[in-house]
Design an enzyme around this catalytic site. Structure first.
Site, PDB file in Angstrom:
ATOM      1  N   TYR A  42      -7.245 112.322  95.520  1.00  0.00           N
ATOM      2  CA  TYR A  42      -7.108 111.310  94.382  1.00  0.00           C
ATOM      3  C   TYR A  42      -5.947 110.179  94.747  1.00  0.00           C
ATOM      4  O   TYR A  42      -5.578 109.653  95.701  1.00  0.00           O
ATOM      5  CB  TYR A  42      -6.164 112.289  93.486  1.00  0.00           C
ATOM      6  CG  TYR A  42      -6.467 111.279  91.981  1.00  0.00           C
ATOM      7  CD1 TYR A  42      -6.738 110.154  91.824  1.00  0.00           C
ATOM      8  CD2 TYR A  42      -5.968 111.788  90.916  1.00  0.00           C
ATOM      9  CE1 TYR A  42      -5.914 109.372  90.800  1.00  0.00           C
ATOM     10  CE2 TYR A  42      -5.889 110.827  89.343  1.00  0.00           C
ATOM     11  CZ  TYR A  42      -6.013 109.621  89.530  1.00  0.00           C
ATOM     12  OH  TYR A  42      -6.042 109.113  88.692  1.00  0.00           O
ATOM     13  N   LYS A  62      -7.955 105.092  92.097  1.00  0.00           N
ATOM     14  CA  LYS A  62      -7.413 104.570  91.262  1.00  0.00           C
ATOM     15  C   LYS A  62      -7.681 103.319  91.635  1.00  0.00           C
ATOM     16  O   LYS A  62      -6.489 102.810  92.763  1.00  0.00           O
ATOM     17  CB  LYS A  62      -5.823 104.725  91.415  1.00  0.00           C
ATOM     18  CG  LYS A  62      -5.384 104.475  90.465  1.00  0.00           C
ATOM     19  CD  LYS A  62      -6.428 104.394  88.829  1.00  0.00           C
ATOM     20  CE  LYS A  62      -6.472 106.538  88.403  1.00  0.00           C
ATOM     21  NZ  LYS A  62      -6.797 106.148  87.049  1.00  0.00           N
ATOM     22  N   ASP A  65     -11.682 104.115  90.081  1.00  0.00           N
ATOM     23  CA  ASP A  65     -11.872 104.589  88.522  1.00  0.00           C
ATOM     24  C   ASP A  65     -10.879 103.360  88.259  1.00  0.00           C
ATOM     25  O   ASP A  65      -9.090 103.217  88.308  1.00  0.00           O
ATOM     26  CB  ASP A  65     -10.309 105.538  88.051  1.00  0.00           C
ATOM     27  CG  ASP A  65     -10.145 106.187  86.911  1.00  0.00           C
ATOM     28  OD1 ASP A  65     -10.246 105.371  85.668  1.00  0.00           O
ATOM     29  OD2 ASP A  65      -9.171 106.883  86.564  1.00  0.00           O
ATOM     30  N   ASN A 113      -9.812 102.254  85.704  1.00  0.00           N
ATOM     31  CA  ASN A 113      -9.162 102.528  83.618  1.00  0.00           C
ATOM     32  C   ASN A 113      -9.239 101.226  82.910  1.00  0.00           C
ATOM     33  O   ASN A 113      -8.645 100.813  82.464  1.00  0.00           O
ATOM     34  CB  ASN A 113      -7.259 102.688  84.313  1.00  0.00           C
ATOM     35  CG  ASN A 113      -7.183 104.232  84.559  1.00  0.00           C
ATOM     36  OD1 ASN A 113      -6.575 104.138  85.838  1.00  0.00           O
ATOM     37  ND2 ASN A 113      -7.840 105.302  83.566  1.00  0.00           N
ATOM     38  N   ASN A 158     -11.251 109.241  80.904  1.00  0.00           N
ATOM     39  CA  ASN A 158     -10.494 110.127  80.591  1.00  0.00           C
ATOM     40  C   ASN A 158      -9.881 109.165  79.320  1.00  0.00           C
ATOM     41  O   ASN A 158      -8.910 109.050  78.706  1.00  0.00           O
ATOM     42  CB  ASN A 158      -9.853 110.490  81.678  1.00  0.00           C
ATOM     43  CG  ASN A 158      -9.344 109.048  82.161  1.00  0.00           C
ATOM     44  OD1 ASN A 158      -9.680 108.705  83.417  1.00  0.00           O
ATOM     45  ND2 ASN A 158      -8.103 108.780  81.468  1.00  0.00           N
ATOM     46  N   HIS A 217      -9.471 115.395  84.028  1.00  0.00           N
ATOM     47  CA  HIS A 217      -8.350 114.679  84.070  1.00  0.00           C
ATOM     48  C   HIS A 217      -7.319 115.268  85.020  1.00  0.00           C
ATOM     49  O   HIS A 217      -6.657 116.191  84.321  1.00  0.00           O
ATOM     50  CB  HIS A 217      -8.271 113.656  82.953  1.00  0.00           C
ATOM     51  CG  HIS A 217      -7.543 113.260  82.849  1.00  0.00           C
ATOM     52  ND1 HIS A 217      -6.632 113.080  82.367  1.00  0.00           N
ATOM     53  CD2 HIS A 217      -7.280 111.640  83.711  1.00  0.00           C
ATOM     54  CE1 HIS A 217      -5.558 111.952  82.030  1.00  0.00           C
ATOM     55  NE2 HIS A 217      -5.956 111.258  82.407  1.00  0.00           N
ATOM     56  N   SER A 218      -6.116 114.095  85.330  1.00  0.00           N
ATOM     57  CA  SER A 218      -4.850 114.636  85.147  1.00  0.00           C
ATOM     58  C   SER A 218      -4.057 114.136  85.582  1.00  0.00           C
ATOM     59  O   SER A 218      -4.457 111.962  85.475  1.00  0.00           O
ATOM     60  CB  SER A 218      -5.060 114.830  87.015  1.00  0.00           C
ATOM     61  OG  SER A 218      -3.645 114.468  87.689  1.00  0.00           O
ATOM     62  N   ASN A 219      -2.819 113.586  84.957  1.00  0.00           N
ATOM     63  CA  ASN A 219      -1.296 112.844  85.517  1.00  0.00           C
ATOM     64  C   ASN A 219      -0.601 113.477  86.606  1.00  0.00           C
ATOM     65  O   ASN A 219      -0.512 114.984  86.473  1.00  0.00           O
ATOM     66  CB  ASN A 219      -0.901 113.027  84.095  1.00  0.00           C
ATOM     67  CG  ASN A 219      -1.144 111.880  82.874  1.00  0.00           C
ATOM     68  OD1 ASN A 219      -2.287 111.777  81.485  1.00  0.00           O
ATOM     69  ND2 ASN A 219      -2.420 110.342  83.685  1.00  0.00           N
ATOM     70  N   HIS A 236      -3.436 115.025  90.256  1.00  0.00           N
ATOM     71  CA  HIS A 236      -1.929 114.259  91.227  1.00  0.00           C
ATOM     72  C   HIS A 236      -1.380 115.492  92.616  1.00  0.00           C
ATOM     73  O   HIS A 236      -0.541 114.349  92.682  1.00  0.00           O
ATOM     74  CB  HIS A 236      -1.484 113.460  90.086  1.00  0.00           C
ATOM     75  CG  HIS A 236      -1.770 112.485  89.774  1.00  0.00           C
ATOM     76  ND1 HIS A 236      -2.987 112.479  88.672  1.00  0.00           N
ATOM     77  CD2 HIS A 236      -1.118 111.549  89.172  1.00  0.00           C
ATOM     78  CE1 HIS A 236      -2.959 111.067  88.333  1.00  0.00           C
ATOM     79  NE2 HIS A 236      -2.116 110.543  89.263  1.00  0.00           N
TER      80      HIS A 236
END
Ligand code: GKR
Ligand code: MG
Length: 418
Positions: free
Chosen positions: A142, A189, A217, A219, A265, A316-318, A345
């Site tokens: 990522y 990202k 991504d 966003n 996401n 998905h991740s945070n 992440h």
């Protein structure tokens, strides 16, 4: 087995200055650690968001869980809905939106209760969830553009990833991540710089990693006209394009002409969004996330819907720690159609709350820690230290935009940015 007590501990851990469409990560990422303690002293673990609003919801529900049987997940859902909505959820159908708050709180406790169920049965959690269809779960590298250091002194040493703004720096970041973790696919990202610049970055990655599937991504940072303008440049470059635009309708406009699948996401984030997603043909891959889809069983339901409607499933991740990673890995082992490597992440996080330290990837994949349940226990000293960070750092809600304005006072955060 009955619940005696539920503890929700807010924590803050070090986070590097990672860039995204919303701004830049603050020096501390927030999280909550959930402990569901049974009358027999067994502890089930969960990990969720640490924003003040989520914490308030978790604390309110936690106070009402004593006496519940950890097998009674419908009972858990009833208590969470009554606590947060003041009423039961409709039984006949899921509303088109508005279930997220309940899903977040339910998911946090559900993981801990499933951990307890599996511990009591003496089974690893994936076995309780129906059994593994794969031994290890693949994760992707990522990538973030990033600043070299945080604005001001965060009170801890600067991370050793350095600045990542140029294409060469990004390739360097990727080389390190692939070398250290063995990842076999790459997610960038985006939404940080002009799309053409980020596509040049992707070309540099393609040249350096000819066999790694690529994703970007932004966003929701690109308008529809911008996305349509740059789409031809992305032809043949991506395994999927994640959330280029910000709404379901916009994603549908893009999907009509895109040569690659669109993933999300952001626009399909509750079961109530699925009918419209399907009728519009807006996305082809849903990035599941048990933290807001409503837990591990909900993740399995979503994956099953994916099979019904021919949608791909990824995760998905945070910013997160090992309890979340263990939960993602257990459920990922049970999803037949986890057709893409999951986001995480985790490589960006140096702190850990589980005993034994960081979980270790091999060839970009992870097997869950051995043992019954999630397979993880708390490092109490680390938990206390991370809670102390939370007390001291003063951050109570993630705010990447305000952090970015400290670096670049003229930064404009309006979306779509491009
Ligand atoms: O950590 O900056 C970030 C990500 O942008 C995160 O906030 C997103 O939720 O990773 C996420 C995504 O895939 O959209
Ligand atoms: Mg995303």
């Amino acid at each position: 087995m009955r619940v005696a007590e539920v503890r929700v501990t807010p924590i803050a851990f070090r986070d590097p200055p990672l860039l995204n469409v919303a701004g830049v990560h603050e020096p501390w990422a927030l999280r909550s650690i959930i402990e569901v303690v049974t009358e027999g002293g067994r502890i089930g673990l969960g990990e969720s968001y640490g924003e003040d609003t989520t914490l308030a919801d978790l604390h309110a529900c936690a106070a009402r869980l004593a006496g519940l049987d950890p097998h009674d997940l419908n009972g858990l859902r009833r208590i969470v809905a009554e606590t947060l909505l003041g009423q039961q959820e409709p039984a006949a159908s899921i509303p088109p939106s508005g279930t997220r708050r309940v899903n977040v709180a339910f998911g946090a406790f559900e993981v801990a209760m499933l951990d307890l169920q599996a511990q009591q049965a003496g089974l690893p959690l994936h076995a309780l969830l129906g059994g593994a269809v794969r031994e290890r779960v693949p994760y992707s590298a990522y990538l973030f553009y990033k600043f070299a250091r945080h604005h001001g002194d965060p009170g801890y040493p600067t991370d050793d990833w350095g600045e990542v703004i140029s294409h060469a720096q990004l390739v360097g970041e990727t080389r390190r991540m692939v070398r250290e973790y063995g990842f076999g696919s790459i997610k960038l990202k985006g939404g940080v710089f002009e799309p053409e610049y980020e596509i040049e970055s992707l070309r540099a990655l393609r040249a350096a990693f000819p066999d790694h599937p690529l994703r970007i991504d932004p966003n929701g940072g690109w308008s529809v006209p911008t996305t349509l303008r740059v789409l031809p440049k992305l032809d043949g470059l991506l395994e999927y394009l994640e959330d280029p635009t910000g709404t379901l309708e916009e994603m549908a406009q893009v999907a009509r002409v895109a040569s690659m699948p669109l993933a999300t996401n952001m626009v399909t984030v509750e079961f109530g969004h699925v009918p419209k997603t399907i009728s519009l043909g807006a996305v082809q891959v849903i990035l599941s996330d048990h933290h807001y889809w409503g837990g591990l069983r909900a993740t399995q339901h979503l994956a099953h819907l994916g099979r019904v409607f021919g949608l791909g499933i990824s995760m998905h991740s945070n910013s997160h720690l090992g309890i979340s990673l263990a939960a993602m890995t257990h459920v990922g082992m049970t999803l037949p159609n986890l057709t893409y490597a999951a986001d995480t992440h985790y490589p960006w996080q140096e702190d850990e709350v589980i005993a034994g330290g960081k979980l270790r990837f091999e060839h970009g994949t992870l097997a869950p820690p051995p043992g019954p349940g999630l397979g993880v226990t708390l490092d109490r000293t680390a938990l206390a230290a991370l809670h102390e960070n939370w007390v001291r750092c003063g951050i109570r809600r993630r705010d990447d935009a305000s952090e970015m304005l400290k670096h670049q006072p003229d930064w404009k955060g309006a979306r779509p940015r491009f």
